[in-house]
Motif scaffolding. Structure first.
Motif, PDB file in Angstrom:
ATOM      1  N   UNK A   1      43.919  28.946  29.133  1.00  0.00           N
ATOM      2  CA  UNK A   1      44.281  30.236  28.564  1.00  0.00           C
ATOM      3  C   UNK A   1      44.137  31.371  29.577  1.00  0.00           C
ATOM      4  N   UNK A   2      43.176  31.276  30.465  1.00  0.00           N
ATOM      5  CA  UNK A   2      42.964  32.315  31.475  1.00  0.00           C
ATOM      6  C   UNK A   2      44.146  32.388  32.437  1.00  0.00           C
ATOM      7  N   UNK A   3      44.645  31.246  32.854  1.00  0.00           N
ATOM      8  CA  UNK A   3      45.786  31.221  33.775  1.00  0.00           C
ATOM      9  C   UNK A   3      47.031  31.814  33.118  1.00  0.00           C
ATOM     10  N   UNK A   4      47.236  31.514  31.869  1.00  0.00           N
ATOM     11  CA  UNK A   4      48.382  32.067  31.139  1.00  0.00           C
ATOM     12  C   UNK A   4      48.266  33.590  31.050  1.00  0.00           C
ATOM     13  N   UNK A   5      47.067  34.078  30.777  1.00  0.00           N
ATOM     14  CA  UNK A   5      46.843  35.525  30.688  1.00  0.00           C
ATOM     15  C   UNK A   5      47.102  36.196  32.035  1.00  0.00           C
ATOM     16  N   UNK A   6      46.638  35.587  33.111  1.00  0.00           N
ATOM     17  CA  UNK A   6      46.844  36.157  34.457  1.00  0.00           C
ATOM     18  C   UNK A   6      48.332  36.195  34.790  1.00  0.00           C
ATOM     19  N   UNK A   7      49.056  35.140  34.502  1.00  0.00           N
ATOM     20  CA  UNK A   7      50.497  35.094  34.776  1.00  0.00           C
ATOM     21  C   UNK A   7      51.229  36.157  33.951  1.00  0.00           C
ATOM     22  N   UNK A   8      50.820  36.320  32.706  1.00  0.00           N
ATOM     23  CA  UNK A   8      51.452  37.326  31.845  1.00  0.00           C
ATOM     24  C   UNK A   8      51.202  38.732  32.392  1.00  0.00           C
TER      25      UNK A   8
END
Length: 77
Positions: free
Chosen positions: A3-10
């Protein structure tokens, strides 16, 4: 992917989109400013031309020449 990686990409994608939109807005404002300057210049030129035409039309000699021209046309007819 967590979930952290998805948030950073967003967040990165949002930042890139914001930068692109800001750049487009700046270019659009510059173009509008340029167009506005050109329009004001054209308006000033048209005002000058109108002033010259008003001087010509309100001149007494112009009216007299027009009357003579009308008389000449009447003789031909």
């Amino acid at each position: 992917m967590n979930l952290t990686a998805i948030a950073i990409i967003a967040i990165i994608a949002w930042a890139v989109v914001s930068i692109v939109e800001t750049t487009k807005d700046k270019k659009k404002k510059q173009q509008e400013s340029k167009n506005s300057g050109e329009l004001q210049n054209q308006i000033a030129q048209l005002k000058e031309r109108i002033e010259v035409l008003e001087k010509i039309v309100t001149d007494e000699n112009y009216d007299l020449k027009k009357q003579f021209s009308n008389l000449d046309k009447d003789k031909v007819a």
